[in-house]
Design a protein around this motif. Sequence first.
Motif, PDB file in Angstrom:
ATOM      1  N   GLU A 145       0.834  -1.199   0.000  1.00 20.01           N
ATOM      2  CA  GLU A 145       0.000   0.000   0.000  1.00 20.01           C
ATOM      3  C   GLU A 145       0.870   1.251   0.000  1.00 20.01           C
ATOM      4  OE1 GLU A 145      -3.905  -1.656   2.396  1.00 20.01           O
ATOM      5  OE2 GLU A 145      -2.371  -0.575   3.519  1.00 20.01           O
ATOM      6  N   SER A 146       0.215   2.392  -0.207  1.00 16.96           N
ATOM      7  CA  SER A 146       0.875   3.689  -0.124  1.00 16.96           C
ATOM      8  C   SER A 146       0.316   4.455   1.065  1.00 16.96           C
ATOM      9  CB  SER A 146       0.633   4.499  -1.405  1.00 16.96           C
ATOM     10  OG  SER A 146       1.219   3.851  -2.519  1.00 16.96           O
ATOM     11  N   VAL A 147       1.205   5.092   1.824  1.00 19.79           N
ATOM     12  CA  VAL A 147       0.783   5.870   2.983  1.00 19.79           C
ATOM     13  C   VAL A 147       1.528   7.198   2.996  1.00 19.79           C
ATOM     14  CG1 VAL A 147       0.249   3.832   4.374  1.00 19.79           C
ATOM     15  CG2 VAL A 147       2.525   4.842   4.500  1.00 19.79           C
ATOM     16  N   LEU A 148       0.965   8.150   3.719  1.00 18.57           N
ATOM     17  CA  LEU A 148       1.621   9.433   3.953  1.00 18.57           C
ATOM     18  C   LEU A 148       2.021   9.536   5.407  1.00 18.57           C
ATOM     19  CD1 LEU A 148       2.410  12.380   3.194  1.00 18.57           C
ATOM     20  CD2 LEU A 148       0.062  13.030   3.829  1.00 18.57           C
ATOM     21  N   VAL A 149       3.233  10.002   5.647  1.00 18.16           N
ATOM     22  CA  VAL A 149       3.717  10.330   6.984  1.00 18.16           C
ATOM     23  C   VAL A 149       3.963  11.829   7.022  1.00 18.16           C
ATOM     24  CG1 VAL A 149       5.659  10.112   8.588  1.00 18.16           C
ATOM     25  CG2 VAL A 149       4.773   8.082   7.413  1.00 18.16           C
ATOM     26  N   VAL A 150       3.415  12.518   8.009  1.00 19.41           N
ATOM     27  CA  VAL A 150       3.668  13.953   8.171  1.00 19.41           C
ATOM     28  C   VAL A 150       4.595  14.145   9.367  1.00 19.41           C
ATOM     29  CG1 VAL A 150       2.691  16.237   8.471  1.00 19.41           C
ATOM     30  CG2 VAL A 150       1.414  14.514   7.200  1.00 19.41           C
ATOM     31  N   SER A 151       5.739  14.763   9.107  1.00 18.47           N
ATOM     32  CA  SER A 151       6.765  14.886  10.137  1.00 18.47           C
ATOM     33  C   SER A 151       7.372  16.288  10.082  1.00 18.47           C
ATOM     34  CB  SER A 151       7.805  13.777   9.935  1.00 18.47           C
ATOM     35  OG  SER A 151       8.705  13.699  11.012  1.00 18.47           O
ATOM     36  N   HIS A 152       8.683  16.392  10.364  1.00 20.29           N
ATOM     37  CA  HIS A 152       9.337  17.678  10.575  1.00 20.29           C
ATOM     38  C   HIS A 152      10.681  17.719   9.849  1.00 20.29           C
ATOM     39  CE1 HIS A 152       6.399  18.486  13.801  1.00 20.29           C
ATOM     40  NE2 HIS A 152       6.455  17.167  13.943  1.00 20.29           N
ATOM     41  N   GLY A 153      11.084  18.917   9.440  1.00 20.79           N
ATOM     42  CA  GLY A 153      12.222  19.063   8.555  1.00 20.79           C
ATOM     43  C   GLY A 153      13.538  18.551   9.103  1.00 20.79           C
ATOM     44  N   GLY A 154      13.877  18.905  10.331  1.00 20.50           N
ATOM     45  CA  GLY A 154      15.162  18.490  10.876  1.00 20.50           C
ATOM     46  C   GLY A 154      15.283  16.989  11.017  1.00 20.50           C
ATOM     47  N   VAL A 155      14.284  16.382  11.637  1.00 21.42           N
ATOM     48  CA  VAL A 155      14.342  14.941  11.854  1.00 21.42           C
ATOM     49  C   VAL A 155      14.254  14.180  10.537  1.00 21.42           C
ATOM     50  CG1 VAL A 155      11.851  14.593  12.245  1.00 21.42           C
ATOM     51  CG2 VAL A 155      13.498  13.077  13.345  1.00 21.42           C
ATOM     52  N   MET A 156      13.500  14.700   9.569  1.00 25.28           N
ATOM     53  CA  MET A 156      13.450  14.053   8.256  1.00 25.28           C
ATOM     54  C   MET A 156      14.829  14.041   7.604  1.00 25.28           C
ATOM     55  SD  MET A 156       9.907  15.561   6.630  1.00 25.28           S
ATOM     56  CE  MET A 156      10.284  14.959   4.970  1.00 25.28           C
ATOM     57  N   CYS A 157      15.490  15.194   7.605  1.00 27.56           N
ATOM     58  CA  CYS A 157      16.776  15.297   6.916  1.00 27.56           C
ATOM     59  C   CYS A 157      17.808  14.341   7.508  1.00 27.56           C
ATOM     60  CB  CYS A 157      17.282  16.732   6.965  1.00 27.56           C
ATOM     61  SG  CYS A 157      16.405  17.845   5.834  1.00 27.56           S
ATOM     62  N   MET A 158      17.816  14.193   8.813  1.00 28.53           N
ATOM     63  CA  MET A 158      18.800  13.317   9.424  1.00 28.53           C
ATOM     64  C   MET A 158      18.357  11.850   9.421  1.00 28.53           C
ATOM     65  SD  MET A 158      19.915  11.468  12.201  1.00 28.53           S
ATOM     66  CE  MET A 158      19.195  11.980  13.758  1.00 28.53           C
TER      67      MET A 158
END
Length: 203
Positions: A145-158
């Motif tokens: 399946e396909s899902v969306l995760v909504v998170s935050h810029g700093g933690v995403m980048c690292m």
Amino acid sequence: MSDLQCAARVFVARHGEAVYESELLSDAGGWLSPSGRDQARALGERLAPERISRVWTSDMARAVQTGEIVAAALGTDVVVRKGLREFGVGDAAGTTGDPDPFAETFAAWLDGDLAARIPGGESGEDVVERYTAVLDEIADAHRGESVLVVSHGGVMCMALSAVARNLALTHSRDLPMPNCGVVALEGDADGWVARSWADRPVS
């Protein structure tokens, strides 16, 4: 992660533009600005062809609000996980953030020193561990399946640079993540692969 018959496709998006109760650093608060709400609606329109089965978000309000707007547009529900939140501000809570109290630690993380720790806060290892645990939970729950995760810029980048086996930790150094920017991942029994980063294909 358990053995997956089919890869899970996970689109990880930064929340929309936010405003905050105070200019001082905090691990709490923040809600979407009018522009942020427009960005979230546009994200929903963009992801409509992907047949998103569920939206997962960090427990921070700006992420939850983004996820709820997208989920309403896509006709799906929202699941909240604390493990998707931004890295904690630690001892910098209540300060102005000038100069940047995280720059040294974040640079160390991107250089591969995940044992480095934000004073009074998390190490890179802590962040990657709790973020990966949620991504693996999502992959197990959404095989094929396909899902969306909504998170935050700093933690995403690292964390996403650490999780994806085809990315170096330094990948995001010169690639800031815009509001509602998206990283496309695929996860299966062999782990995670990044397919695109803020609209740039990843080989």
